[in-house]
Scaffold this motif. Structure first.
Motif, mmCIF file in Angstrom:
data_model
loop_
_atom_site.group_PDB
_atom_site.id
_atom_site.type_symbol
_atom_site.label_atom_id
_atom_site.label_comp_id
_atom_site.label_asym_id
_atom_site.label_seq_id
_atom_site.Cartn_x
_atom_site.Cartn_y
_atom_site.Cartn_z
ATOM 1 N N ASP A 7 1.747 8.369 6.773
ATOM 2 C CA ASP A 7 1.503 7.030 6.253
ATOM 3 C C ASP A 7 1.516 5.955 7.337
ATOM 4 O O ASP A 7 1.123 4.824 7.090
ATOM 5 C CB ASP A 7 2.525 6.681 5.161
ATOM 6 N N ARG A 8 1.966 6.307 8.548
ATOM 7 C CA ARG A 8 2.005 5.310 9.631
ATOM 8 C C ARG A 8 0.686 5.200 10.355
ATOM 9 O O ARG A 8 0.223 4.110 10.681
ATOM 10 C CB ARG A 8 3.119 5.686 10.635
ATOM 11 N N ARG A 297 -2.689 1.875 6.037
ATOM 12 C CA ARG A 297 -1.302 1.949 5.558
ATOM 13 C C ARG A 297 -1.124 1.465 4.120
ATOM 14 O O ARG A 297 -0.248 1.965 3.408
ATOM 15 C CB ARG A 297 -0.400 1.135 6.482
ATOM 16 N N HIS A 298 -1.980 0.515 3.678
ATOM 17 C CA HIS A 298 -1.669 -0.152 2.411
ATOM 18 C C HIS A 298 -2.786 -0.144 1.366
ATOM 19 O O HIS A 298 -2.491 -0.444 0.200
ATOM 20 C CB HIS A 298 -1.255 -1.605 2.685
ATOM 21 N N THR A 303 -3.052 5.048 -0.077
ATOM 22 C CA THR A 303 -1.695 5.333 -0.553
ATOM 23 C C THR A 303 -1.720 6.317 -1.715
ATOM 24 O O THR A 303 -0.812 7.157 -1.840
ATOM 25 C CB THR A 303 -0.978 4.039 -0.969
#
Length: 350
Positions: A7-8, A297-298, A303
């Motif tokens: 996720d990074r 990431r978002h 996600t």
């Protein structure tokens, strides 16, 4: 095995720096054109994108310049040097054309390219050139592979109903070349590939076992794209052979567990649109108006893809979904839902 969540930052970031290409491949995801799109990122915008990528921090993604044919951009060497100056590792995936000369390969290496990938979709000129749409493509690609001995070389091969029977001969061919990886791309019906026939789930299962057996004897890594079931097959085979979990994780196959569309992989189009992969055309945004780090990431599509509890059908029930998860691109192509089950997988969860 525990879930793998990236996720990074992605491990691999694919950038389609142009859609221009002199080939007319039957399976082209990009539906490439013979000229550059006037809306592709400019040199200044390309450099701005590189500065964005650096914001992922260490370790930064491995940047793969693809297309179309990256060689169709006259500023390619400038972009590569800029990326390398920012500390990025850069690979390139050029088309096998007469433009891919020994001198060009030397310039790419001098600019800082760390590795090269070429495509061979047939073991003979008749088979390969038939897919690529241009006579002579097989010869140009084979010659470039011989010239590229100073650059780590990956060979990509398309898996369709038409190429399946030729894979043993292709394995012998790529084994005669000095390569570090053979990557098999299982057809996703997007772009021109909609006109081709994929293999069946039972054929895919047999092929994954065959690939695992070849990986035990070959000096190069064997991997799959859009066929993460290969990881499930590999895990089953390694466990059956008595390998420990740490040994599995440290194996060539094991190190690739979990990396898939949107979770370890991201794709940027020639116009700057950001996708979970080049085969999953659900855009999270574009780098002209947003930052690629924030999108990866978002953005909801990213996600969601990283949360295996959202998967549906047998992929949702599967005990291997943390390392496999099915091809989200294939699920989307067949159902319009990227969380649906992958129709190519023959495995039935208990």
């Amino acid at each position: 095995m525990p879930p793998y969540v990236y996720d990074r930052a992605p491990i691999m970031l694919y950038w389609e720096i142009t859609r221009a290409c002199d080939l007319a491949c039957m399976h082209c995801r990009a539906e490439a054109i013979p000229f550059r799109d006037p809306l592709e990122l400019t040199t200044a915008e390309a450099k701005s994108l590189l500065r964005q990528i650096v914001e992922f921090g260490d370790p930064m993604p491995h940047l793969v310049c693809t297309g179309g044919d990256p060689l169709m951009r006259p500023d390619l060497m400038e972009i590569v040097r800029e990326a390398v100056d920012h500390g990025l590792r850069v690979s390139i995936a050029p088309s096998g054309t007469s433009s891919l000369t020994r001198e060009v390969l030397a310039r790419l290496k001098q600019a800082g390219v760390q590795s090269l990938s070429l495509s061979l979709d047939g073991s003979t000129p008749l088979r390969h050139d038939g897919f690529r749409g241009v006579p002579g493509c097989f010869g140009w690609t084979a010659q470039a592979a011989r010239w590229a001995r100073e650059l780590p070389l990956q060979i990509n091969t398309l898996v369709t109903a038409e190429t399946l029977s030729d894979l043993p001969d292709l394995f012998r061919l790529v084994s005669s070349l000095h390569i570090v990886r053979w990557s098999l791309f299982f057809l996703i019906p997007v772009g021109r590939g909609r006109a081709l026939r994929g293999i069946t789930p039972d054929e895919a299962e047999v092929l994954c076992h065959w690939l695992y057996e070849r990986s035990a004897e070959s000096p190069f890594t064997i991997s799959t794209t859009e066929a993460p079931h290969f990881r499930r097959v590999a895990l089953q085979r390694m466990r059956a052979a008595g390998m420990t979990e740490p040994a599995i994780r440290n194996s060539g196959v094991g190190r690739g567990f979990g990396v898939r569309d949107g979770n370890g992989v991201a794709f940027i189009s020639h116009r700057g649109d950001v996708y979970p992969s080049g085969f999953l055309p659900v855009a999270a945004g574009d780098v002209r108006t947003a930052n690629v780090v924030d999108l990866y990431r978002h953005a909801p599509v990213f996600t969601t893809l990283r949360d295996v509890t959202r998967l549906k059908g047998k992929c949702g029930r599967c005990p291997f979904n943390a390392i496999c998860g099915g091809s989200r691109a294939r699920a989307y192509a067949h159902t319009g839902d990227y969380l649906a089950s992958d129709p190519l997988c023959a495995y039935e969860p208990p």
